[in-house]
Write a protein that holds these residues in place. Sequence first.
Motif, PDB file in Angstrom:
ATOM      1  N   GLU A 265      21.141  -9.948  15.005  1.00 33.82           N
ATOM      2  CA  GLU A 265      20.340 -11.080  14.557  1.00 33.82           C
ATOM      3  C   GLU A 265      18.991 -10.648  13.995  1.00 33.82           C
ATOM      4  O   GLU A 265      18.504 -11.227  13.039  1.00 33.82           O
ATOM      5  CB  GLU A 265      20.101 -12.072  15.712  1.00 33.82           C
ATOM      6  CG  GLU A 265      21.353 -12.713  16.261  1.00 33.82           C
ATOM      7  CD  GLU A 265      22.058 -11.836  17.289  1.00 33.82           C
ATOM      8  OE1 GLU A 265      21.412 -10.948  17.891  1.00 33.82           O
ATOM      9  OE2 GLU A 265      23.278 -12.014  17.473  1.00 33.82           O
ATOM     10  N   ASN A 266      18.378  -9.638  14.603  1.00 31.10           N
ATOM     11  CA  ASN A 266      17.049  -9.211  14.183  1.00 31.10           C
ATOM     12  C   ASN A 266      17.182  -8.005  13.242  1.00 31.10           C
ATOM     13  O   ASN A 266      17.028  -6.857  13.639  1.00 31.10           O
ATOM     14  CB  ASN A 266      16.200  -8.865  15.415  1.00 31.10           C
ATOM     15  CG  ASN A 266      14.746  -8.651  15.074  1.00 31.10           C
ATOM     16  OD1 ASN A 266      14.390  -8.370  13.934  1.00 31.10           O
ATOM     17  ND2 ASN A 266      13.886  -8.773  16.074  1.00 31.10           N
ATOM     18  N   VAL A 267      17.466  -8.296  11.990  1.00 27.79           N
ATOM     19  CA  VAL A 267      17.667  -7.243  10.990  1.00 27.79           C
ATOM     20  C   VAL A 267      16.358  -6.500  10.742  1.00 27.79           C
ATOM     21  O   VAL A 267      16.361  -5.282  10.514  1.00 27.79           O
ATOM     22  CB  VAL A 267      18.235  -7.828   9.672  1.00 27.79           C
ATOM     23  CG1 VAL A 267      18.497  -6.728   8.658  1.00 27.79           C
ATOM     24  CG2 VAL A 267      19.518  -8.606   9.945  1.00 27.79           C
ATOM     25  N   LEU A 268      15.244  -7.200  10.821  1.00 28.02           N
ATOM     26  CA  LEU A 268      13.942  -6.560  10.655  1.00 28.02           C
ATOM     27  C   LEU A 268      13.751  -5.466  11.710  1.00 28.02           C
ATOM     28  O   LEU A 268      13.329  -4.357  11.394  1.00 28.02           O
ATOM     29  CB  LEU A 268      12.825  -7.606  10.741  1.00 28.02           C
ATOM     30  CG  LEU A 268      11.393  -7.090  10.621  1.00 28.02           C
ATOM     31  CD1 LEU A 268      11.168  -6.365   9.292  1.00 28.02           C
ATOM     32  CD2 LEU A 268      10.415  -8.258  10.779  1.00 28.02           C
TER      33      LEU A 268
ATOM     34  N   LYS B 217       8.792 -15.930  13.467  1.00 21.03           N
ATOM     35  CA  LYS B 217       9.897 -16.861  13.217  1.00 21.03           C
ATOM     36  C   LYS B 217      11.234 -16.119  13.144  1.00 21.03           C
ATOM     37  O   LYS B 217      11.295 -14.984  12.667  1.00 21.03           O
ATOM     38  CB  LYS B 217       9.659 -17.615  11.908  1.00 21.03           C
ATOM     39  CG  LYS B 217       8.422 -18.467  11.909  1.00 21.03           C
ATOM     40  CD  LYS B 217       8.219 -19.124  10.569  1.00 21.03           C
ATOM     41  CE  LYS B 217       6.922 -19.907  10.569  1.00 21.03           C
ATOM     42  NZ  LYS B 217       6.598 -20.404   9.239  1.00 21.03           N
ATOM     43  N   THR B 218      12.261 -16.796  13.564  1.00 20.53           N
ATOM     44  CA  THR B 218      13.614 -16.236  13.513  1.00 20.53           C
ATOM     45  C   THR B 218      13.974 -15.859  12.082  1.00 20.53           C
ATOM     46  O   THR B 218      14.549 -14.793  11.843  1.00 20.53           O
ATOM     47  CB  THR B 218      14.640 -17.253  14.067  1.00 20.53           C
ATOM     48  OG1 THR B 218      14.259 -17.571  15.410  1.00 20.53           O
ATOM     49  CG2 THR B 218      16.043 -16.685  14.055  1.00 20.53           C
ATOM     50  N   PHE B 219      13.612 -16.705  11.124  1.00 20.53           N
ATOM     51  CA  PHE B 219      13.905 -16.422   9.711  1.00 20.53           C
ATOM     52  C   PHE B 219      13.306 -15.081   9.276  1.00 20.53           C
ATOM     53  O   PHE B 219      13.929 -14.316   8.567  1.00 20.53           O
ATOM     54  CB  PHE B 219      13.378 -17.546   8.812  1.00 20.53           C
ATOM     55  CG  PHE B 219      13.626 -17.309   7.356  1.00 20.53           C
ATOM     56  CD1 PHE B 219      14.837 -17.667   6.779  1.00 20.53           C
ATOM     57  CD2 PHE B 219      12.662 -16.708   6.549  1.00 20.53           C
ATOM     58  CE1 PHE B 219      15.082 -17.435   5.424  1.00 20.53           C
ATOM     59  CE2 PHE B 219      12.896 -16.466   5.202  1.00 20.53           C
ATOM     60  CZ  PHE B 219      14.119 -16.839   4.651  1.00 20.53           C
ATOM     61  N   ASP B 220      12.074 -14.806   9.712  1.00 18.13           N
ATOM     62  CA  ASP B 220      11.396 -13.565   9.346  1.00 18.13           C
ATOM     63  C   ASP B 220      12.102 -12.342   9.918  1.00 18.13           C
ATOM     64  O   ASP B 220      12.031 -11.251   9.354  1.00 18.13           O
ATOM     65  CB  ASP B 220       9.947 -13.580   9.821  1.00 18.13           C
ATOM     66  CG  ASP B 220       9.121 -14.662   9.158  1.00 18.13           C
ATOM     67  OD1 ASP B 220       9.453 -15.033   8.004  1.00 18.13           O
ATOM     68  OD2 ASP B 220       8.160 -15.139   9.783  1.00 18.13           O
ATOM     69  N   LYS B 221      12.774 -12.524  11.029  1.00 11.87           N
ATOM     70  CA  LYS B 221      13.470 -11.410  11.681  1.00 11.87           C
ATOM     71  C   LYS B 221      14.880 -11.225  11.134  1.00 11.87           C
ATOM     72  O   LYS B 221      15.430 -10.135  11.198  1.00 11.87           O
ATOM     73  CB  LYS B 221      13.513 -11.642  13.194  1.00 11.87           C
ATOM     74  CG  LYS B 221      12.127 -11.611  13.819  1.00 11.87           C
ATOM     75  CD  LYS B 221      12.172 -11.938  15.281  1.00 11.87           C
ATOM     76  CE  LYS B 221      10.759 -11.955  15.865  1.00 11.87           C
ATOM     77  NZ  LYS B 221      10.771 -12.249  17.287  1.00 11.87           N
TER      78      LYS B 221
ATOM     79  N   GLU C  15       4.043  -3.416   9.713  1.00 13.89           N
ATOM     80  CA  GLU C  15       3.193  -4.612   9.761  1.00 13.89           C
ATOM     81  C   GLU C  15       4.050  -5.881   9.794  1.00 13.89           C
ATOM     82  O   GLU C  15       3.791  -6.793  10.588  1.00 13.89           O
ATOM     83  CB  GLU C  15       2.257  -4.639   8.549  1.00 13.89           C
ATOM     84  CG  GLU C  15       1.248  -5.749   8.582  1.00 13.89           C
ATOM     85  CD  GLU C  15       0.261  -5.691   7.427  1.00 13.89           C
ATOM     86  OE1 GLU C  15      -0.342  -6.736   7.120  1.00 13.89           O
ATOM     87  OE2 GLU C  15       0.086  -4.611   6.824  1.00 13.89           O
ATOM     88  N   ALA C  16       5.080  -5.939   8.958  1.00 11.07           N
ATOM     89  CA  ALA C  16       5.982  -7.092   8.955  1.00 11.07           C
ATOM     90  C   ALA C  16       6.668  -7.235  10.315  1.00 11.07           C
ATOM     91  O   ALA C  16       6.798  -8.346  10.852  1.00 11.07           O
ATOM     92  CB  ALA C  16       7.015  -6.946   7.841  1.00 11.07           C
ATOM     93  N   TYR C  17       7.089  -6.119  10.875  1.00 11.51           N
ATOM     94  CA  TYR C  17       7.761  -6.113  12.176  1.00 11.51           C
ATOM     95  C   TYR C  17       6.824  -6.633  13.271  1.00 11.51           C
ATOM     96  O   TYR C  17       7.222  -7.440  14.104  1.00 11.51           O
ATOM     97  CB  TYR C  17       8.233  -4.688  12.489  1.00 11.51           C
ATOM     98  CG  TYR C  17       8.808  -4.506  13.861  1.00 11.51           C
ATOM     99  CD1 TYR C  17      10.064  -4.999  14.185  1.00 11.51           C
ATOM    100  CD2 TYR C  17       8.086  -3.836  14.845  1.00 11.51           C
ATOM    101  CE1 TYR C  17      10.592  -4.834  15.455  1.00 11.51           C
ATOM    102  CE2 TYR C  17       8.606  -3.664  16.110  1.00 11.51           C
ATOM    103  CZ  TYR C  17       9.860  -4.163  16.412  1.00 11.51           C
ATOM    104  OH  TYR C  17      10.373  -4.001  17.674  1.00 11.51           O
TER     105      TYR C  17
END
Length: 164
Positions: free
Chosen positions: A76-79, A157-161, A150-152
């Motif tokens: 789920e957390n591709v980031l 939000k779930t979308f961001d991950k 930095e993004a990580y």
Amino acid sequence: MRIIAIIQARMDSTRLPGKVLKKVLSKPLLMYQLERVKQARLIDDIIIATTTKEIDEPIIELCEQLDIAYYRGSEENVLSRYYEAAKKYQADVIVRLTSDCPLIDPTVIDEVVSFYLNDQNQVDYTSNTIIRTYPRGMDTEVFSFKTLEEAYMLAIKTFDKEHV
């Protein structure tokens, strides 16, 4: 400077399950993509970022057969999966590719990487998809490890991950 292509791959596609290993002329589609990415002159290494799910074991088997490095992380957390893979393999610059681009052009990859390298002091991110001028399947994104980190760190939000 270590430039690593990270290809996200999983077998659980909702539209076409198992598409990354579907065979064309008796060869998995992911193998075609790996052959093409290896031709990019500016890529130092290729990492397959897949999940820890059992269904993705055939991807790992292909990586081992082809001597391709891989990282297994969250589905789920591709980031997080990208961040951990980049950290493990000590990437300075990440080239983000998806596993559903078996015909990607190594010259296009090099052009996008080169554009990023020439302007890296002014940009955090370079892509040929912001304004779509290349055909689908040529999608290439380039950013620094610092930008990914930095993004990580800031993703809430779930979308961001779910989307790198």
